[in-house]
Design an enzyme around this catalytic site. Sequence first.
Site, mmCIF file in Angstrom:
data_model
loop_
_atom_site.group_PDB
_atom_site.id
_atom_site.type_symbol
_atom_site.label_atom_id
_atom_site.label_comp_id
_atom_site.label_asym_id
_atom_site.label_seq_id
_atom_site.Cartn_x
_atom_site.Cartn_y
_atom_site.Cartn_z
ATOM 1 N N ASN A 63 0.849 -1.179 0.000
ATOM 2 C CA ASN A 63 0.000 0.000 0.000
ATOM 3 C C ASN A 63 0.891 1.237 0.000
ATOM 4 O O ASN A 63 1.796 1.352 0.821
ATOM 5 C CB ASN A 63 -0.897 -0.019 1.243
ATOM 6 C CG ASN A 63 -1.975 1.039 1.196
ATOM 7 O OD1 ASN A 63 -1.757 2.148 0.739
ATOM 8 N ND2 ASN A 63 -3.142 0.703 1.697
ATOM 9 N N HIS A 133 -9.878 -4.734 -3.927
ATOM 10 C CA HIS A 133 -8.573 -5.065 -3.358
ATOM 11 C C HIS A 133 -8.774 -5.437 -1.896
ATOM 12 O O HIS A 133 -9.625 -4.891 -1.210
ATOM 13 C CB HIS A 133 -7.587 -3.900 -3.500
ATOM 14 C CG HIS A 133 -8.095 -2.585 -2.977
ATOM 15 N ND1 HIS A 133 -9.040 -1.831 -3.647
ATOM 16 C CD2 HIS A 133 -7.797 -1.902 -1.849
ATOM 17 C CE1 HIS A 133 -9.297 -0.734 -2.955
ATOM 18 N NE2 HIS A 133 -8.554 -0.758 -1.854
ATOM 19 N N HIS A 135 -7.029 -5.842 1.840
ATOM 20 C CA HIS A 135 -5.919 -5.381 2.667
ATOM 21 C C HIS A 135 -5.459 -6.477 3.622
ATOM 22 O O HIS A 135 -6.283 -7.205 4.173
ATOM 23 C CB HIS A 135 -6.353 -4.172 3.510
ATOM 24 C CG HIS A 135 -6.699 -2.976 2.706
ATOM 25 N ND1 HIS A 135 -5.801 -1.966 2.462
ATOM 26 C CD2 HIS A 135 -7.845 -2.619 2.066
ATOM 27 C CE1 HIS A 135 -6.374 -1.040 1.722
ATOM 28 N NE2 HIS A 135 -7.615 -1.415 1.464
#
Length: 178
Positions: A63, A133, A135
């Site tokens: 990230n 997406h 995490h």
Amino acid sequence: MNPDEDGPGSVFEQLWTPYRMAYIRGENKPTGDHDCPFCLIPAMSDEDGLVVARGETVFAVLNLYPYNAGHLMVVPYRHVPDYTDLTVAEVAELGAFTQTAMRTVRAVSGAHGFNIGMNQGSVAGAGIADHLHQHAVPRWGGDTNFMPVLGLTRVLPQVLRETRGLLADAWPATGPAA
């Protein structure tokens, strides 16, 4: 000067994180798949795109605005907004990559736990709502300290390129579920 004021002679130290301002202002926020970072990253080198590993249908990437050191995302190559849009193969590889991300981050950094999840839609907090997406945020005992609570700042002990190199080197070469 008053020691309670923030400035020269202040008793407070300053930690500058100017790169965060671009995120706060929403600069370079994608407006479609033509400028979606998750669509553009696969064409970059692993180092430039901060890609840790590539699979058949998904890839693992750091990230750019991490919550903690080692904050990875597992992203399908296809530009789809919702978990229900994934194929069976994409769901399987996304899960396997998430497991491998956890194992790899634990091996490299000794993470005590993880926050795993995805925000579906902008109303749910997705920063890039049009491209799904997931995490994988590593956590350590005591990692919630005064900096994020009072200073609205996260302290990351390593630059992203170094973190990417460590994780990419430790990612199993035999495949995502190794």
